[in-house]
Every structure is written in structure tokens, then in C-alpha cells.
Design a protein around this motif. Structure first.
Motif, PDB file in Angstrom:
ATOM      1  N   ALA A 124      23.963  37.713  22.923  1.00 58.94           N
ATOM      2  CA  ALA A 124      24.348  37.328  24.487  1.00 58.94           C
ATOM      3  C   ALA A 124      24.752  38.998  25.042  1.00 58.94           C
ATOM      4  O   ALA A 124      25.664  39.421  24.667  1.00 58.94           O
ATOM      5  N   PHE A 125      23.756  39.332  25.781  1.00 64.82           N
ATOM      6  CA  PHE A 125      23.935  40.659  26.358  1.00 64.82           C
ATOM      7  C   PHE A 125      24.498  40.635  27.822  1.00 64.82           C
ATOM      8  O   PHE A 125      24.292  39.573  28.528  1.00 64.82           O
ATOM      9  N   ARG A 126      25.295  41.445  28.007  1.00 61.42           N
ATOM     10  CA  ARG A 126      25.943  41.880  29.367  1.00 61.42           C
ATOM     11  C   ARG A 126      25.682  42.984  29.823  1.00 61.42           C
ATOM     12  O   ARG A 126      25.720  44.118  29.216  1.00 61.42           O
ATOM     13  N   GLN A 127      25.474  43.254  31.190  1.00 60.29           N
ATOM     14  CA  GLN A 127      25.099  44.375  31.705  1.00 60.29           C
ATOM     15  C   GLN A 127      26.242  44.816  32.848  1.00 60.29           C
ATOM     16  O   GLN A 127      26.139  46.046  33.234  1.00 60.29           O
ATOM     17  N   ARG A 128      26.630  43.706  33.417  1.00 58.48           N
ATOM     18  CA  ARG A 128      27.725  44.175  34.608  1.00 58.48           C
ATOM     19  C   ARG A 128      29.043  43.219  34.137  1.00 58.48           C
ATOM     20  O   ARG A 128      28.998  41.963  33.911  1.00 58.48           O
ATOM     21  N   VAL A 129      30.105  44.205  34.231  1.00 60.43           N
ATOM     22  CA  VAL A 129      31.386  43.422  33.815  1.00 60.43           C
ATOM     23  C   VAL A 129      32.406  43.900  34.907  1.00 60.43           C
ATOM     24  O   VAL A 129      32.412  45.055  35.687  1.00 60.43           O
ATOM     25  N   HIS A 130      33.556  43.050  35.010  1.00 55.43           N
ATOM     26  CA  HIS A 130      34.606  43.283  35.688  1.00 55.43           C
ATOM     27  C   HIS A 130      35.866  43.552  34.661  1.00 55.43           C
ATOM     28  O   HIS A 130      35.873  42.736  33.844  1.00 55.43           O
ATOM     29  N   CYS A 131      36.544  44.530  34.996  1.00 56.44           N
ATOM     30  CA  CYS A 131      37.623  44.818  34.327  1.00 56.44           C
ATOM     31  C   CYS A 131      38.899  45.330  35.021  1.00 56.44           C
ATOM     32  O   CYS A 131      38.715  45.917  36.032  1.00 56.44           O
ATOM     33  N   ASN A 132      40.230  45.100  34.315  1.00 52.73           N
ATOM     34  CA  ASN A 132      41.226  45.713  34.933  1.00 52.73           C
ATOM     35  C   ASN A 132      41.782  46.684  33.994  1.00 52.73           C
ATOM     36  O   ASN A 132      42.052  46.346  32.935  1.00 52.73           O
TER      37      ASN A 132
END
Length: 154
Positions: A124-132
Motif C-alpha cells: 500500500a503506497f502513500r505519496q502524500r501525508v499529513h503529520c504533526n
């Protein structure tokens, strides 16, 4: 020559008010250990003079009125680890969340998608993430092995 309130210090990298007050406390403690007494206000005045300001009130006003330092800039490039995997990315979004220590909500767009699944049977690939993240570039959220979910490296 001491600076006046009309001279601009915003371009200088000034420490936070907390850091300046801590310097004054350390100065007092050091002098006390050497048998010299000094009031807290006098130590603040000496720190201001050391920084090139006329007095503590001028330094305090300058530091207190500057925008907070934000180490993350929209469009900048960052690199680090996401779920333990190396990445390089562009910062697409930055929001200051405040707090102490200061925290930021970032939107990162990875140059190459990162596989967030550790099983060999599927991906499962992810290219955009949100993080704190905090000022050190780490999330408080951790993976099952105890590493921060996101770790930015400088």
C-alpha cells in the motif's frame, strides 16, 4: 554602541524570551557561586546589553513582537523517515499549532511513494501525508517499535 528601539533586530536570530531569562538566571547563579550578589533585574539588563540592546525592555519588546520562528517553509524540500522508510519530499502545507514546544501540521508530498505495509504479500503506497511535528521534526505518534512515525533529518 547600544541599539535603540527604532533599530531593527528582526533579521537577527534572537533567542526566545524563555532562553534569555534562563541566561539571566544562570548568570546570577554563577556570580552567586563566586560570592557576588546580583538582582534578577540587573542580570536581565546585562543580558540585554550583551545582545546589543539599550535595556531589557527594548530587548523584550523586540523579541516579543517578532513572528515566531517556523523551521518549515511552504515549498521547501525535506528528507527523513516515514514509518521507518527513507523519503525526500516537498512541503505542500504548513500550519503552526502553537504550544510549548511549538508544533506544526505539515502536508508532505513524497518524491517516490512509500510502501506503508511491511508484509511481502501486498503493498500500500502513500505519496502524500499529513503529520504533526515539533521543532525537531519528529511526531509524538510512534510506530509499534517505538520510532516516531515521521522523523525529518536536517
Amino acid at each position: 554602541m547600544a541599539h535603540t528601539a527604532s533599530q531593527s533586530h528582526v533579521s537577527q536570530a534572537l533567542p526566545s524570551l524563555e532562553s534569555l531569562k534562563d541566561q539571566a538566571k544562570r548568570l546570577r547563579a554563577r556570580l552567586h557561586a563566586e560570592g557576588q550578589e546580583m538582582s534578577h533585574s540587573k542580570s536581565l539588563e546585562l543580558i540585554a546589553a550583551q545582545m546589543g540592546f539599550r535595556d531589557w525592555n527594548t530587548l523584550h519588546a523586540c523579541v516579543g513582537n517578532r513572528p515566531p520562528f517556523n523551521p518549515y517553509l511552504l515549498g521547501s524540500r525535506v528528507r527523513g523517515f516515514y514509518l521507518g522508510q527513507a523519503f525526500e519530499a516537498e512541503v505542500l502545507g504548513v500550519q503552526s499549532l502553537g504550544g510549548s514546544p511549538e508544533r506544526y501540521r505539515l502536508t508532505l508530498h513524497f518524491d517516490q511513494p512509500v510502501d506503508v505495509v511491511t508484509f511481502e504479500s501486498f503493498s500500500a503506497f502513500r505519496q502524500r501525508v499529513h503529520c504533526n511535528v515539533d521543532g525537531t521534526g519528529r511526531t509524538t505518534e510512534k510506530t509499534s517499535n517505538g520510532r516516531p512515525q515521521v522523523e525529518l533529518v536536517w
